[in-house]
Design an enzyme around this catalytic site. Structure first.
Site, PDB file in Angstrom:
ATOM      1  N   ARG A 122      36.157 -13.335 110.708  1.00 50.59           N
ATOM      2  CA  ARG A 122      35.119 -13.467 109.694  1.00 50.59           C
ATOM      3  C   ARG A 122      35.677 -13.014 108.341  1.00 50.59           C
ATOM      4  NH1 ARG A 122      30.241 -15.890 108.740  1.00 50.59           N
ATOM      5  NH2 ARG A 122      28.595 -14.469 108.134  1.00 50.59           N
ATOM      6  N   THR A 182      28.810 -25.464 109.306  1.00 50.12           N
ATOM      7  CA  THR A 182      29.762 -24.754 110.146  1.00 50.12           C
ATOM      8  C   THR A 182      30.239 -25.785 111.142  1.00 50.12           C
ATOM      9  OG1 THR A 182      28.556 -22.721 109.774  1.00 50.12           O
ATOM     10  CG2 THR A 182      29.798 -22.807 111.822  1.00 50.12           C
ATOM     11  N   THR A 218      33.634 -21.627 109.864  1.00 50.24           N
ATOM     12  CA  THR A 218      32.769 -22.044 108.759  1.00 50.24           C
ATOM     13  C   THR A 218      33.311 -21.642 107.399  1.00 50.24           C
ATOM     14  OG1 THR A 218      30.458 -22.013 108.002  1.00 50.24           O
ATOM     15  CG2 THR A 218      31.376 -19.909 108.692  1.00 50.24           C
ATOM     16  N   ASN A 251      30.576 -21.520 105.372  1.00 52.87           N
ATOM     17  CA  ASN A 251      29.138 -21.329 105.153  1.00 52.87           C
ATOM     18  C   ASN A 251      28.463 -22.642 104.814  1.00 52.87           C
ATOM     19  OD1 ASN A 251      26.869 -19.837 105.401  1.00 52.87           O
ATOM     20  ND2 ASN A 251      26.918 -18.956 103.370  1.00 52.87           N
ATOM     21  N   ASP A 300      25.723 -14.545 103.238  1.00 52.09           N
ATOM     22  CA  ASP A 300      25.225 -14.072 104.541  1.00 52.09           C
ATOM     23  C   ASP A 300      24.921 -12.579 104.537  1.00 52.09           C
ATOM     24  OD1 ASP A 300      25.019 -16.424 105.924  1.00 52.09           O
ATOM     25  OD2 ASP A 300      26.943 -16.268 106.938  1.00 52.09           O
ATOM     26  N   SER A 317      26.747 -12.657 110.803  1.00 46.52           N
ATOM     27  CA  SER A 317      26.818 -14.087 111.122  1.00 46.52           C
ATOM     28  C   SER A 317      25.866 -14.438 112.259  1.00 46.52           C
ATOM     29  CB  SER A 317      28.260 -14.419 111.540  1.00 46.52           C
ATOM     30  OG  SER A 317      28.332 -15.739 112.017  1.00 46.52           O
ATOM     31  N   SER A 318      25.617 -15.720 112.405  1.00 44.06           N
ATOM     32  CA  SER A 318      24.858 -16.213 113.567  1.00 44.06           C
ATOM     33  C   SER A 318      25.747 -17.026 114.502  1.00 44.06           C
ATOM     34  CB  SER A 318      23.708 -17.112 113.101  1.00 44.06           C
ATOM     35  OG  SER A 318      22.827 -16.390 112.289  1.00 44.06           O
ATOM     36  N   GLY A 358      25.051 -24.516 112.139  1.00 44.74           N
ATOM     37  CA  GLY A 358      23.616 -24.568 111.839  1.00 44.74           C
ATOM     38  C   GLY A 358      23.017 -23.272 111.345  1.00 44.74           C
ATOM     39  N   GLY A 359      23.827 -22.356 110.825  1.00 47.70           N
ATOM     40  CA  GLY A 359      23.268 -21.117 110.268  1.00 47.70           C
ATOM     41  C   GLY A 359      22.410 -20.405 111.294  1.00 47.70           C
TER      42      GLY A 359
HETATM   43  N1  GLY Z   1      27.624 -18.773 107.650  1.00 51.74           N
HETATM   44  C1  GLY Z   1      26.719 -18.921 108.721  1.00 51.74           C
HETATM   45  C2  GLY Z   1      26.880 -17.858 109.758  1.00 51.74           C
HETATM   46  O1  GLY Z   1      27.930 -17.270 109.862  1.00 51.74           O
HETATM   47  O2  GLY Z   1      25.939 -17.596 110.445  1.00 51.74           O
END
Ligand code: GLY
Length: 567
Positions: free
Chosen positions: A96, A379, A397, A399, A421, A450-451, A471-472
């Site tokens: 990340r 992503t 990603t 983002n 984020d 993050s998700s 998809g965030g």
């Molecule tokens: N940038 C989207 C995530 O990491 O959740």
């Protein structure tokens, strides 16, 4: 609505659902790669056929996506990798982005404490220090077969960048649709737009600067990005805003192996990514809640695929889980994330107690849990398995689509806008409508929450499903629904990833569905229960693999341009 219209829309809905889910998965006996780019999937298969393992292939696909999928797969961003190796070992790698050392919690606020519009999304200050190069090379070095050299690993990506590749209609249209956004930064405009005409299918897209950057990485490894010429180009790019990411930030970037998140669901084992991603813990927590509900359900409680009860139940679980995400989740190097609370079956049980199975709860009334008293959307995802059974799940990603829209001049890659984020201000949603409190406040060198949820499901201790999605905030609910589609609804992997999805996340207090994803009757019933039901664009783009005694079954999501190749 008159009866004929209702009947017609129901038939249309059933037709669309069946045409989405009728496709069969792609079969392979010796290996499978599923990614958003046909060129990148082919690179992965070539690496496997050259004697590399799934980790080698994952790294090579990552670099290839940086060339062929500019809007999301990019060396200017970061990601997460979850792997289960044939020797039984499990690892999760966090690459990340990190906040630069000069970041501070109020950096996106004006003097009155209001959010400065766009600063965390479309300026140089939106970028965290990229992690992809460090992460991909670390995974290859530590877990690759040893057979694939760095030149072999990166050669295909360099060739795709230098000689160019033929654009699919999908990629060409994505460039055209984003032309205005891609025209704001001069270097981005030069590379990704055409002055005189629109991009067309089969146009050859060459990226010479990017090829040179990739060559520096092939030659010098990590230092080819975080030091030397590439570092100089990144730091020069930052000069237009004075300074943001500097040499020290680049040199200090480090990807980290993290404790994998482990859970179970109806006899299957779940392995996924922990903090700084919220994905693994939330998926396991919600599956724990659902398992309890399934155990206790009576016969008139219909949990069939996308039934009213099913969607209502998922929404109620998601409401509670995302409330906890807001309060408790962040980079665990900076915040004491209550992992044990999220993994606890007792806590899952406790959390179910105030669900009314006939009526929607008002999200404003749902508070986050208290672990201390209880003790307790652009992503991309790719999935790979090799002939030995090494399984890799990667979500990566920059983002939002094309990140912050800024290309490092002379280096040919787009930068992320991952700083969005973080929680810029408590109570103010980020671009995914996600809220954050103190836990996810901006701090120097911290990673934004993050998700991303790269996940592997095991059956009898062997890989059964390899899953993930872009998809965030919808990544987590997409992964959960895909697991349920296979394990509870008995779908094959192609049906599972392509079936219509729903999403909710505590706040905004809404249930989202895809176009033609729910019948008008189901929508009416949900509204009667008190849900605010809204249609939105597609939810996630999952690329999964299912493994059984016959071999490997690739499921590319029919929503985008995804390609499964097996051999
Ligand atoms: N940038 C989207 C995530 O990491 O959740």
């Amino acid at each position: 609505m008159n009866d004929k219209i209702v009947k017609f829309s129901l038939i249309l809905f059933l037709f669309i659902v069946s045409s989405c889910s009728n496709k069969s998965p792609v079969f392979g006996e010796n290996g499978m790669v599923v990614s958003t780019s046909r060129h990148a999937s082919q690179v992965g298969i070539d690496i496997l056929q050259a004697g590399g393992n799934a980790i080698d292939a994952a790294a090579a696909v990552g670099f290839a996506l940086a060339v062929t999928s500019s809007s999301n797969g990019n060396i200017g961003g970061g990601g997460f990798m979850t792997a289960k190796l044939a020797n039984g070992e499990v690892f999760t790698l966090d690459y990340r982005e990190m906040a630069p050392k000069s970041a501070n919690r109020d950096m996106y606020l004006d003097k009155d404490g209001n959010i400065i519009k766009g600063k965390s999304r479309s300026t140089h200050f939106a970028s965290g220090v990229p992690g992809s190069v460090d992460g991909l090379l670390k995974a290859w070095r530590d877990y690759g077969s040893g057979v694939i050299s760095r030149d072999q690993l990166m050669g295909p990506a360099i060739k795709l960048a230098r000689e160019g590749f033929d654009l699919s209609i999908y990629e060409a249209e994505r460039f055209n649709k984003n032309k205005e956004r891609l025209s704001k930064h001069s270097e981005t405009k030069r590379i990704f737009t055409r002055d005189d005409r629109e991009w067309k299918k089969d146009d050859i897209f060459k990226q010479t600067d990017l090829a040179n950057t990739l060559e520096r990485i092939a030659k010098n490894g990590r230092d080819g990005f975080y030091k030397g010429e590439t570092a100089k180009l990144i730091v020069e790019e930052m000069k237009s805003v004075g300074s943001w990411i500097d040499y020290e930030d680049l040199e200090n970037y480090v990807s980290k192996y993290r404790q994998p998140v482990k859970g179970s669901f109806m006899g299957y084992e779940i392995i996924s990514m922990g903090p700084p991603s919220s994905g693994g813990l939330l998926v396991v927590h919600m599956l724990n809640m659902l398992e309890k509900i399934i155990e206790g359900k009576n016969s008139d409680f219909d949990l069939s695929f996308n039934s009213v009860h099913y969607i209502h139940t998922l929404t109620e679980l998601e409401r509670r889980a995302y409330a906890d995400r807001t309060e408790h989740m962040a980079d665990s190097d900076y915040w004491d994330v209550p992992n044990s609370m999220f993994l606890s079956h007792d806590y899952a049980h406790e959390r179910l107690k105030d669900i009314n199975f006939k009526k929607a709860t008002d999200s404003q009334l749902v508070e986050h849990g208290n672990p201390y008293s209880n003790q307790s959307e652009e992503t991309t995802h790719y999935s790979i398995i090799d002939s030995e059974g090494n399984a890799v799940s990667v979500t990566t990603t920059i983002n939002s689509g094309y990140g912050n829209g800024i290309t490092v001049t002379g280096a040919g890659f787009l930068l992320n806008n991952e700083m969005d984020d973080f929680s810029s201000k408590p109570g103010e949603p980020n671009m995914f409508g996600l809220l954050g409190n103190e836990a996810n406040a901006i701090e120097p060198k911290k990673r934004p929450l993050s998700s991303m949820t790269p996940t592997i499901v095991l059956k009898d201790d062997s890989p059964f499903l390899i899953l993930g999605s872009p998809g965030g905030s919808t990544i987590i609910t997409t992964v959960m629904q895909n697991i349920l589609n296979v394990i509870v609804h008995d779908m094959n992997i192609q049906e599972a990833v392509s079936s219509p999805r729903v999403h909710s996340q505590w706040l905004p207090d809404m249930v989202f569905h895809e176009k033609n994803g729910l019948s008008p009757e189901i929508i009416d019933e949900l509204k009667k229960m008190g849900h605010d039901v809204r249609m939105r664009g597609s939810i996630g783009e999952a690329n999964g693999i299912m493994i059984n005694e016959k071999g490997f079954w690739g499921g590319p999501d029919s929503r985008g341009e995804n390609t499964a190749i097996g051999y």
